[in-house]
Every structure is written in C-alpha cells, then in structure tokens.
Design a protein around this motif. Structure first.
Motif, PDB file in Angstrom:
ATOM      1  N   LEU A 205       0.828  -1.207   0.000  1.00 53.54           N
ATOM      2  CA  LEU A 205       0.000   0.000   0.000  1.00 53.54           C
ATOM      3  C   LEU A 205       0.863   1.259   0.000  1.00 53.54           C
ATOM      4  O   LEU A 205       0.540   2.238  -0.673  1.00 53.54           O
ATOM      5  N   ALA A 206       1.960   1.221   0.766  1.00 54.11           N
ATOM      6  CA  ALA A 206       2.846   2.389   0.832  1.00 54.11           C
ATOM      7  C   ALA A 206       3.573   2.634  -0.492  1.00 54.11           C
ATOM      8  O   ALA A 206       4.012   3.757  -0.766  1.00 54.11           O
ATOM      9  N   SER A 207       3.673   1.599  -1.318  1.00 56.13           N
ATOM     10  CA  SER A 207       4.402   1.725  -2.586  1.00 56.13           C
ATOM     11  C   SER A 207       3.519   2.214  -3.729  1.00 56.13           C
ATOM     12  O   SER A 207       4.022   2.528  -4.812  1.00 56.13           O
ATOM     13  N   ARG A 208       2.221   2.291  -3.502  1.00 61.48           N
ATOM     14  CA  ARG A 208       1.302   2.669  -4.576  1.00 61.48           C
ATOM     15  C   ARG A 208       0.653   4.017  -4.290  1.00 61.48           C
ATOM     16  O   ARG A 208       0.056   4.230  -3.235  1.00 61.48           O
ATOM     17  N   GLN A 209       0.744   4.928  -5.255  1.00 58.31           N
ATOM     18  CA  GLN A 209       0.102   6.228  -5.126  1.00 58.31           C
ATOM     19  C   GLN A 209      -1.378   6.130  -5.491  1.00 58.31           C
ATOM     20  O   GLN A 209      -1.786   5.283  -6.280  1.00 58.31           O
ATOM     21  N   ILE A 210      -2.168   7.011  -4.898  1.00 56.65           N
ATOM     22  CA  ILE A 210      -3.612   6.971  -5.093  1.00 56.65           C
ATOM     23  C   ILE A 210      -4.073   8.209  -5.856  1.00 56.65           C
ATOM     24  O   ILE A 210      -3.552   9.310  -5.653  1.00 56.65           O
ATOM     25  N   LYS A 211      -5.046   8.035  -6.751  1.00 57.62           N
ATOM     26  CA  LYS A 211      -5.632   9.154  -7.472  1.00 57.62           C
ATOM     27  C   LYS A 211      -6.719   9.805  -6.620  1.00 57.62           C
ATOM     28  O   LYS A 211      -7.361   9.145  -5.812  1.00 57.62           O
ATOM     29  N   THR A 212      -6.929  11.094  -6.845  1.00 59.16           N
ATOM     30  CA  THR A 212      -7.941  11.827  -6.080  1.00 59.16           C
ATOM     31  C   THR A 212      -9.318  11.195  -6.234  1.00 59.16           C
ATOM     32  O   THR A 212     -10.061  11.044  -5.254  1.00 59.16           O
ATOM     33  N   SER A 213      -9.663  10.801  -7.450  1.00 62.76           N
ATOM     34  CA  SER A 213     -10.979  10.194  -7.692  1.00 62.76           C
ATOM     35  C   SER A 213     -11.102   8.857  -6.968  1.00 62.76           C
ATOM     36  O   SER A 213     -12.179   8.510  -6.452  1.00 62.76           O
ATOM     37  N   ASP A 214     -10.006   8.106  -6.926  1.00 57.25           N
ATOM     38  CA  ASP A 214     -10.033   6.816  -6.230  1.00 57.25           C
ATOM     39  C   ASP A 214     -10.153   7.010  -4.724  1.00 57.25           C
ATOM     40  O   ASP A 214     -10.800   6.212  -4.040  1.00 57.25           O
ATOM     41  N   LEU A 215      -9.525   8.058  -4.189  1.00 56.40           N
ATOM     42  CA  LEU A 215      -9.594   8.325  -2.762  1.00 56.40           C
ATOM     43  C   LEU A 215     -11.041   8.581  -2.337  1.00 56.40           C
ATOM     44  O   LEU A 215     -11.515   8.024  -1.340  1.00 56.40           O
ATOM     45  N   GLU A 216     -11.745   9.406  -3.099  1.00 53.71           N
ATOM     46  CA  GLU A 216     -13.133   9.711  -2.749  1.00 53.71           C
ATOM     47  C   GLU A 216     -13.991   8.449  -2.803  1.00 53.71           C
ATOM     48  O   GLU A 216     -14.803   8.203  -1.905  1.00 53.71           O
ATOM     49  N   GLN A 217     -13.824   7.645  -3.848  1.00 51.61           N
ATOM     50  CA  GLN A 217     -14.604   6.423  -3.971  1.00 51.61           C
ATOM     51  C   GLN A 217     -14.250   5.436  -2.857  1.00 51.61           C
ATOM     52  O   GLN A 217     -15.132   4.763  -2.304  1.00 51.61           O
ATOM     53  N   TYR A 218     -12.985   5.360  -2.511  1.00 57.64           N
ATOM     54  CA  TYR A 218     -12.525   4.474  -1.429  1.00 57.64           C
ATOM     55  C   TYR A 218     -13.206   4.828  -0.105  1.00 57.64           C
ATOM     56  O   TYR A 218     -13.746   3.945   0.576  1.00 57.64           O
ATOM     57  N   VAL A 219     -13.216   6.099   0.224  1.00 52.81           N
ATOM     58  CA  VAL A 219     -13.821   6.519   1.483  1.00 52.81           C
ATOM     59  C   VAL A 219     -15.327   6.268   1.460  1.00 52.81           C
ATOM     60  O   VAL A 219     -15.912   5.832   2.460  1.00 52.81           O
ATOM     61  N   ILE A 221     -16.851   3.859  -0.095  1.00 53.70           N
ATOM     62  CA  ILE A 221     -17.045   2.420   0.096  1.00 53.70           C
ATOM     63  C   ILE A 221     -16.917   2.060   1.572  1.00 53.70           C
ATOM     64  O   ILE A 221     -17.741   1.314   2.118  1.00 53.70           O
ATOM     65  N   VAL A 222     -15.894   2.598   2.230  1.00 50.04           N
ATOM     66  CA  VAL A 222     -15.676   2.302   3.648  1.00 50.04           C
ATOM     67  C   VAL A 222     -16.863   2.776   4.485  1.00 50.04           C
ATOM     68  O   VAL A 222     -17.258   2.113   5.457  1.00 50.04           O
ATOM     69  N   LEU A 223     -17.463   3.892   4.101  1.00 49.75           N
ATOM     70  CA  LEU A 223     -18.605   4.443   4.831  1.00 49.75           C
ATOM     71  C   LEU A 223     -19.930   3.814   4.414  1.00 49.75           C
ATOM     72  O   LEU A 223     -20.989   4.220   4.894  1.00 49.75           O
ATOM     73  N   GLY A 224     -19.855   2.826   3.508  1.00 47.66           N
ATOM     74  CA  GLY A 224     -21.070   2.146   3.073  1.00 47.66           C
ATOM     75  C   GLY A 224     -21.889   2.935   2.087  1.00 47.66           C
ATOM     76  O   GLY A 224     -23.099   2.704   1.952  1.00 47.66           O
ATOM     77  N   ARG A 225     -21.258   3.863   1.370  1.00 49.69           N
ATOM     78  CA  ARG A 225     -21.966   4.714   0.413  1.00 49.69           C
ATOM     79  C   ARG A 225     -21.307   4.656  -0.962  1.00 49.69           C
ATOM     80  O   ARG A 225     -21.370   5.601  -1.743  1.00 49.69           O
ATOM     81  N   GLY A 226     -20.710   3.526  -1.286  1.00 48.43           N
ATOM     82  CA  GLY A 226     -19.961   3.400  -2.528  1.00 48.43           C
ATOM     83  C   GLY A 226     -20.784   3.561  -3.781  1.00 48.43           C
ATOM     84  O   GLY A 226     -20.275   3.994  -4.819  1.00 48.43           O
ATOM     85  N   ASN A 298     -12.778  -1.252   9.817  1.00 50.36           N
ATOM     86  CA  ASN A 298     -11.320  -1.322   9.706  1.00 50.36           C
ATOM     87  C   ASN A 298     -10.924  -2.438   8.739  1.00 50.36           C
ATOM     88  O   ASN A 298     -10.063  -2.258   7.868  1.00 50.36           O
ATOM     89  N   LYS A 299     -11.556  -3.587   8.874  1.00 52.65           N
ATOM     90  CA  LYS A 299     -11.292  -4.725   7.986  1.00 52.65           C
ATOM     91  C   LYS A 299     -11.653  -4.380   6.551  1.00 52.65           C
ATOM     92  O   LYS A 299     -10.889  -4.645   5.607  1.00 52.65           O
ATOM     93  N   LEU A 300     -12.824  -3.755   6.366  1.00 52.73           N
ATOM     94  CA  LEU A 300     -13.264  -3.359   5.032  1.00 52.73           C
ATOM     95  C   LEU A 300     -12.300  -2.343   4.424  1.00 52.73           C
ATOM     96  O   LEU A 300     -11.958  -2.424   3.233  1.00 52.73           O
ATOM     97  N   ALA A 301     -11.840  -1.388   5.244  1.00 53.68           N
ATOM     98  CA  ALA A 301     -10.922  -0.359   4.757  1.00 53.68           C
ATOM     99  C   ALA A 301      -9.616  -0.977   4.270  1.00 53.68           C
ATOM    100  O   ALA A 301      -9.077  -0.588   3.219  1.00 53.68           O
ATOM    101  N   PHE A 302      -9.102  -1.941   5.025  1.00 51.24           N
ATOM    102  CA  PHE A 302      -7.849  -2.590   4.637  1.00 51.24           C
ATOM    103  C   PHE A 302      -8.022  -3.411   3.362  1.00 51.24           C
ATOM    104  O   PHE A 302      -7.254  -3.270   2.402  1.00 51.24           O
ATOM    105  N   GLU A 303      -9.036  -4.258   3.327  1.00 52.29           N
ATOM    106  CA  GLU A 303      -9.229  -5.140   2.178  1.00 52.29           C
ATOM    107  C   GLU A 303      -9.556  -4.346   0.914  1.00 52.29           C
ATOM    108  O   GLU A 303      -9.090  -4.682  -0.180  1.00 52.29           O
ATOM    109  N   THR A 304     -10.327  -3.264   1.056  1.00 51.49           N
ATOM    110  CA  THR A 304     -10.667  -2.429  -0.090  1.00 51.49           C
ATOM    111  C   THR A 304      -9.432  -1.701  -0.612  1.00 51.49           C
ATOM    112  O   THR A 304      -9.239  -1.580  -1.836  1.00 51.49           O
TER     113      THR A 304
END
Length: 310
Positions: A205-219, A221-226, A298-304
């Motif tokens: 995870l530390a080796s991969r950069q994230i795009k702004t659009s992916d960050l918003e979608q990731y959060v 998903i974690v909040l159950g609003r994907g 926490n589990k969902l955030a990691f696996e996602t």
C-alpha cells in the motif's frame, strides 16, 4: 480531536492503564484495577417471585453487568488473563496496557510481542501486539487476537492473519493448562510470521500512489456509500469524507515523504478516524474498533485498499 494513546503508547483519556513492567498477570490486573470478580445473583419480581435469568454482579462496585441464563458460567478476569502468564515467564511478550469498557462488561489486556517492529516505509513502523478480551455480560466469548498498532499515531490496524495461526491462540474456558516453552515460542513465532505477512501488504500500500478520484470512492465504500452519487450524499457523510480526506493529507505520519499520497496514507486516514474521531466517546470508540462495527469498517478499509491499489 480526542486521543486514546500518546505517541509512546501510553493510555490517555481514561481508556486503560499503563501496566508496563508488570511481571505477572496478578501484578498487571492490580495496576489496571481489574482485580475484581463477578458472580451470578438471583433476580426477583416485585411480588417476590424469582425469575429464570440471573444478574451478573461485579464484586467491588456491585454494578450489574448483564443478564444471563442459569447455565452461563462466570469466567473471572484472573482465569482469562492467566493465559498470558507462561508467555510472560518465557519472555515472549510484555504487558502494555489493560482496562475495561462499559463499567467492566468487557475487560482487556494488550501485550507486546518481543519481536522487532515491522518497518512499512522509512520512518514508519508498526508494533506487534496480542489483545485478550473477556466478557461479563454473556455476549462475547473470551478471545485473543493479533493487533498491529502504527507507532507514529498509535492507530489500531487490521491484521490479515491466517486461520491456521489464529487457531493456536485459544483460551480454554475452565482449564489452566501450562504450556511448555517450545509450544509458547512456536505460537509467538507463528504470530510474528503472520504480522510480517500482513506488513508486506502494508508495504505494498505504501508503494502505490492513489488518485484523487479513487480516494473519494474508497472513502465512500468504507462508509457504506460506494454506490451513492456525490450529490446525493447526506451532509453527515460529506463531512466524514472531508475529514478522512484531511487525515489522508495531514494525519499523523501521513506527511512523511515516504508515505504521502499513497494507499497506505489513505488507509491510515480511515484508521485515524476510527481510532480518534468516530463514536460518541473514547470508551465506545475503542470498544467498537476492537469488538464492534469499527472493527468491521477497519477490515473493510484494509481489504478495499489492497484491492483498489492492485
């Protein structure tokens, strides 16, 4: 923003007590104020008739911690925590913190493995812990689990441990079997291997950069609003996304050049939110993070994060 531990891993804000240096389970329990017992007491209706259920009563405060069936057997703190004693005697773990949630309905103790920390990126390490919990309300079983904690911010992380190793971490209700040193070292060595396997995923995870659009979608998903469009999100969810995004940018350890902008920073934005912001109070927050819906998120955030980073 409230906090649970400081950067040295010491307990704050009334959540747990420092039991560093405790040489025995008894010593740790006394330092943490957990040297009390529970008993099953009968309950009666106003007309004097006894009801079937029993009340679980704490010996020192006389608080009622739960209501159980007559078949339920109390498992005292000393019985549960004694699981750690041979590990301490073999110098494989050291007690760290211990405490209770919800007036004592759940009691717990954290112990550090005497193994090297896992370096995830330059200047960013994860420490290895075992968390043992005991329940007095009849709702949870006694259990031991792997608990990685990020040192720079003491976020509690998800450990993707193997079932083969977790089976070794058993607390036998009602038994007090002493294990030999070889068995103890095998258990801790396997636990350490699992920590290192999970740390490899952290490093990915530390080796991969994230795009702004992916960050918003990731959060989302974690909040159950994907699957909800941004414009249709509630104000509360938008505020949560904004806060986690800020923690992604400015959270503890996330401004480190070796971490900034990575999926590791994104995941830790979520874990910092779960560790220090979510919930009504510190007690509920950490109880949820270790045993409830916070643990699920926490589990969902990691696996996602791992899935999306690939």
């Amino acid at each position: 923003m409230s906090v649970i531990f400081d950067n040295l891993g010491s307990p704050w804000a009334g959540i747990g007590k420092n039991v560093d240096g405790a040489e025995s389970v008894t010593d740790a329990m006394q330092k943490a104020g957990l040297d009390w017992t529970v008993s099953k007491e009968p309950m009666f209706l106003a007309d004097g008739r006894e009801v079937t259920q029993k009340a679980v009563v704490r010996s020192d405060s006389k608080d009622v911690l739960g209501y159980v069936t007559p078949k339920w057997t109390p498992y005292q703190n000393a019985d549960a925590f004694n699981w750690f004693q041979p590990f301490v005697e073999a110098n494989e773990v050291e007690f760290s913190t211990a405490g209770a949630f919800k007036q004592g309905r759940i009691t717990w103790i954290l112990a550090r493995l005497n193994r090297d920390n896992s370096e995830i990126a330059a200047g960013d390490e994860v420490q290895k812990y075992l968390l043992l919990s005991n329940s007095h309300d009849g709702k949870l079983a006694v259990r031991v689990g792997f608990t990685p904690i990020r040192i720079v911010c003491t976020n509690t992380l998800h450990a993707a441990h193997r079932s083969s190793s977790s089976r070794l971490l058993r607390v036998n209700h009602g038994s007090n079997v002493r294990q030999n040193v070889d068995d103890i070292r095998e258990i801790i060595s396997m636990a350490n291997q699992d920590f290192e396997a999970t740390a490899e995923q952290y490093r990915f995870l530390a080796s991969r950069q994230i795009k702004t659009s992916d960050l918003e979608q990731y959060v989302k998903i974690v909040l159950g609003r994907g699957d909800v469009d941004k414009d249709d999100l509630s104000t509360r969810t938008k505020n949560q996304i904004a806060l986690i995004t800020k923690l992604f940018d400015e959270g503890k350890g996330n401004t480190n050049p070796a971490v900034a902008g990575s999926w590791w920073a994104a995941y830790n934005g979520v874990t910092e939110y779960l560790s220090y912001v979510a919930g009504n109070n510190n007690d509920n927050r950490m109880s949820s993070l270790w045993f409830g819906t916070g643990a699920t998120k926490n589990k969902l955030a990691f696996e996602t994060a791992v899935e999306m980073a690939v």
